[in-house]
Design a protein around this motif. Structure first.
Motif, PDB file in Angstrom:
ATOM      1  N   PHE A 215       0.979  -0.986   0.297  1.00  0.00           N
ATOM      2  CA  PHE A 215      -0.216   0.120   0.047  1.00  0.00           C
ATOM      3  C   PHE A 215       0.866   1.291   0.215  1.00  0.00           C
ATOM      4  CE2 PHE A 215      -2.462  -3.330   2.288  1.00  0.00           C
ATOM      5  CZ  PHE A 215      -3.801  -3.396   1.289  1.00  0.00           C
ATOM      6  N   VAL A 216       0.474   2.032  -1.169  1.00  0.00           N
ATOM      7  CA  VAL A 216       1.483   3.440  -0.613  1.00  0.00           C
ATOM      8  C   VAL A 216       0.467   3.990  -0.737  1.00  0.00           C
ATOM      9  CG1 VAL A 216       1.130   3.260  -3.418  1.00  0.00           C
ATOM     10  CG2 VAL A 216       3.481   4.669  -1.847  1.00  0.00           C
ATOM     11  N   ALA A 217       0.392   5.882  -0.390  1.00  0.00           N
ATOM     12  CA  ALA A 217      -0.610   6.800  -0.642  1.00  0.00           C
ATOM     13  C   ALA A 217       1.053   8.534  -0.223  1.00  0.00           C
ATOM     14  CB  ALA A 217      -1.034   6.817   0.730  1.00  0.00           C
ATOM     15  N   PHE A 218       0.409   9.127  -1.240  1.00  0.00           N
ATOM     16  CA  PHE A 218       0.926  10.614  -0.645  1.00  0.00           C
ATOM     17  C   PHE A 218       0.589  11.638  -0.133  1.00  0.00           C
ATOM     18  CE2 PHE A 218       2.375   9.298  -5.253  1.00  0.00           C
ATOM     19  CZ  PHE A 218       3.686  10.349  -5.390  1.00  0.00           C
ATOM     20  N   ALA A 219       1.262  12.221   0.998  1.00  0.00           N
ATOM     21  CA  ALA A 219       1.257  12.985   1.991  1.00  0.00           C
ATOM     22  C   ALA A 219       1.032  14.356   1.065  1.00  0.00           C
ATOM     23  CB  ALA A 219       1.665  13.247   3.141  1.00  0.00           C
ATOM     24  N   SER A 220       1.934  14.393   0.228  1.00  0.00           N
ATOM     25  CA  SER A 220       2.481  15.976   0.067  1.00  0.00           C
ATOM     26  C   SER A 220       2.696  15.662  -1.210  1.00  0.00           C
ATOM     27  CB  SER A 220       3.518  16.269   0.630  1.00  0.00           C
ATOM     28  OG  SER A 220       4.447  16.542   0.395  1.00  0.00           O
ATOM     29  N   GLY A 221       3.663  16.308  -2.593  1.00  0.00           N
ATOM     30  CA  GLY A 221       3.685  16.446  -3.945  1.00  0.00           C
ATOM     31  C   GLY A 221       5.313  15.875  -3.480  1.00  0.00           C
ATOM     32  N   THR A 222       5.976  15.712  -2.469  1.00  0.00           N
ATOM     33  CA  THR A 222       7.002  14.932  -2.577  1.00  0.00           C
ATOM     34  C   THR A 222       7.676  13.774  -1.633  1.00  0.00           C
ATOM     35  OG1 THR A 222       7.973  16.441  -1.038  1.00  0.00           O
ATOM     36  CG2 THR A 222       8.516  17.023  -2.738  1.00  0.00           C
ATOM     37  N   GLU A 223       5.779  14.139  -0.257  1.00  0.00           N
ATOM     38  CA  GLU A 223       6.047  12.808   1.083  1.00  0.00           C
ATOM     39  C   GLU A 223       5.402  11.467   0.789  1.00  0.00           C
ATOM     40  OE1 GLU A 223       6.884  15.330   5.077  1.00  0.00           O
ATOM     41  OE2 GLU A 223       5.909  16.669   3.600  1.00  0.00           O
ATOM     42  N   PHE A 225       4.258   7.337   1.942  1.00  0.00           N
ATOM     43  CA  PHE A 225       3.993   6.321   2.618  1.00  0.00           C
ATOM     44  C   PHE A 225       3.856   5.352   2.094  1.00  0.00           C
ATOM     45  CE2 PHE A 225       3.343   9.985   6.064  1.00  0.00           C
ATOM     46  CZ  PHE A 225       4.571   9.107   6.607  1.00  0.00           C
ATOM     47  N   GLY A 226       4.742   3.745   2.475  1.00  0.00           N
ATOM     48  CA  GLY A 226       4.224   3.096   1.883  1.00  0.00           C
ATOM     49  C   GLY A 226       4.185   1.772   3.263  1.00  0.00           C
ATOM     50  N   VAL A 227       3.352   0.640   2.746  1.00  0.00           N
ATOM     51  CA  VAL A 227       3.253  -0.652   4.193  1.00  0.00           C
ATOM     52  C   VAL A 227       3.790  -1.734   3.135  1.00  0.00           C
ATOM     53  CG1 VAL A 227       1.934  -1.470   5.509  1.00  0.00           C
ATOM     54  CG2 VAL A 227       1.609   1.535   5.014  1.00  0.00           C
ATOM     55  N   HIS A 234       7.042   1.960   5.586  1.00  0.00           N
ATOM     56  CA  HIS A 234       8.063   3.339   4.908  1.00  0.00           C
ATOM     57  C   HIS A 234       7.625   4.695   4.427  1.00  0.00           C
ATOM     58  CE1 HIS A 234      10.605  -0.479   4.647  1.00  0.00           C
ATOM     59  NE2 HIS A 234       9.588  -0.675   4.848  1.00  0.00           N
ATOM     60  N   TYR A 235       8.959   5.741   5.112  1.00  0.00           N
ATOM     61  CA  TYR A 235       8.708   7.238   4.754  1.00  0.00           C
ATOM     62  C   TYR A 235       9.869   7.232   3.299  1.00  0.00           C
ATOM     63  CZ  TYR A 235       8.666  12.344   5.338  1.00  0.00           C
ATOM     64  OH  TYR A 235       8.488  13.145   5.122  1.00  0.00           O
ATOM     65  N   ILE A 256      -4.821   2.456   3.002  1.00  0.00           N
ATOM     66  CA  ILE A 256      -4.203   3.527   3.819  1.00  0.00           C
ATOM     67  C   ILE A 256      -4.445   5.057   3.276  1.00  0.00           C
ATOM     68  CG2 ILE A 256      -2.320   2.239   4.140  1.00  0.00           C
ATOM     69  CD1 ILE A 256      -0.505   3.555   2.950  1.00  0.00           C
ATOM     70  N   THR A 257      -3.865   6.350   3.819  1.00  0.00           N
ATOM     71  CA  THR A 257      -3.390   7.157   3.086  1.00  0.00           C
ATOM     72  C   THR A 257      -3.131   8.156   4.168  1.00  0.00           C
ATOM     73  OG1 THR A 257      -5.477   9.167   2.585  1.00  0.00           O
ATOM     74  CG2 THR A 257      -5.902   8.515   4.517  1.00  0.00           C
ATOM     75  N   ALA A 258      -2.967   8.981   3.849  1.00  0.00           N
ATOM     76  CA  ALA A 258      -1.494  10.062   4.192  1.00  0.00           C
ATOM     77  C   ALA A 258      -1.845  11.786   3.830  1.00  0.00           C
ATOM     78  CB  ALA A 258      -0.493   9.903   3.806  1.00  0.00           C
ATOM     79  N   VAL A 259      -1.869  12.694   4.766  1.00  0.00           N
ATOM     80  CA  VAL A 259      -2.726  13.802   4.274  1.00  0.00           C
ATOM     81  C   VAL A 259      -1.058  14.521   5.489  1.00  0.00           C
ATOM     82  CG1 VAL A 259      -4.513  13.769   4.879  1.00  0.00           C
ATOM     83  CG2 VAL A 259      -3.160  14.368   6.902  1.00  0.00           C
TER      84      VAL A 259
END
Length: 293
Positions: A215-223, A225-227, A234-235, A256-259
């Motif tokens: 699973f992978v999700a962007f918190a911003s344009g560059t950041e 997270f992956g599981v 992982h970050y 997953i999601t990230a903000v």
């Protein structure tokens, strides 16, 4: 725990687990529970046993789950259903808050075609409009990027507007697609490893240095997270090029999601077979949100 660069020592086991995940996703039934009935085998605090998407509103902190039984607001417990009971196999948020794209199968009483093709909501999931490929596509993986939409229905495709589609230059099967409206970098988790595109999903390259991510999700344009299959988190601070391991998530992860807000570290949310968890320290420690207890 100290951060460290992941090596590829667990690649074989990870790839086997990732392949098993892909088979599980492919075998998901298209039938949901009848309207007004509770789905069986539901994880603690979650309204459905099958979660396919997770979204956080950066402005209001509203937490949404896309499931076999429809879209649910789980900001507070118990969760409340939003809109009709449709099987949302694919789900992603757009750049504007409250705008979502989805795909899947119509639920009981729905007048949508089967499969639903690409649909869009501009009112937070209360109502949906049909954009394209109705009766043709069940997009199990969806993502948005700066230049448009990336989706997979047996063929990986891109669209600038959700109406016209162009096949991408890719032969892999994505389990999860992830993008961010700030950039045209898109990531895809696959049996072979992490695939990365820098042109909105048109062309791809395998990142052989990346950990094996489900699973992978962007918190911003560059950041990002992956599981991993075993829950290791992982970050990445460079849009998925390089990674460091942070913490881990207990239970089988479903979405997953990230903000990332204007201040503080990025926040990562995960829906698991044990319930909803959140990390507010960049993925090091995960806890059950107070409203989900």
């Amino acid at each position: 725990m100290p951060l460290h660069i992941m090596n590829r020592g667990r690649s074989a086991a990870g790839l086997s687990a990732a392949a098993a995940l892909l088979l599980t996703l492919s075998a998901c039934s298209s039938s949901g529970s009848p309207a007004g009935t509770a789905p069986s085998s539901v994880a603690a605090g979650l309204p459905s046993s099958h979660v396919h998407g997770l979204s956080i509103n950066r402005q209001t902190d509203q937490v949404l789950l896309a499931t076999h039984e429809g879209l649910f607001d789980v900001t507070k417990s118990p969760g409340t259903q939003i809109g009709d009971t449709n099987d949302l196999m694919g789900f992603t948020a757009a750049a504007d808050q409250g705008v979502f794209y989805a795909s899947g199968h119509p639920g009981p009483g729905s007048d949508m075609p089967n499969p639903m093709g690409l649909i869009r909501s501009v009112d937070g999931g209360k109502t949906w409009e049909q954009l394209s490929r109705q009766g043709e596509s069940d997009f199990h993986a969806l993502a948005t990027a700066k230049s448009g939409i990336i989706a997979y229905d047996g063929t990986l495709q891109t669209s600038p507007d959700g109406k016209t589609w162009t096949p991408a230059s890719a032969e892999f099967v994505p389990a999860v697609l992830a993008g961010n409206p700030e950039t045209d970098t898109v990531l895809a988790t696959t049996r072979e490893g992490l695939q990365r595109s820098t042109d909105g999903g048109k062309t791809w390259q395998l990142n052989t240095a990346a950990p094996v991510i489900q699973f992978v999700a962007f918190a911003s344009g560059t950041e990002v997270f992956g599981v991993e299959p075993d829950g290791a988190v992982h970050y990445s601070t460079d849009a998925g090029s390089t990674w460091t391991q942070t913490g881990s998530i207990k239970g089988q992860v479903q979405a997953i999601t990230a903000v990332k807000k204007t201040d503080g570290k990025p926040t990562i949310w995960a829906a698991t077979t044990e319930g909803l968890v959140v990390s507010t320290d960049g993925g090091n420690l995960f806890r059950t949100p107070p409203t989900a207890r």
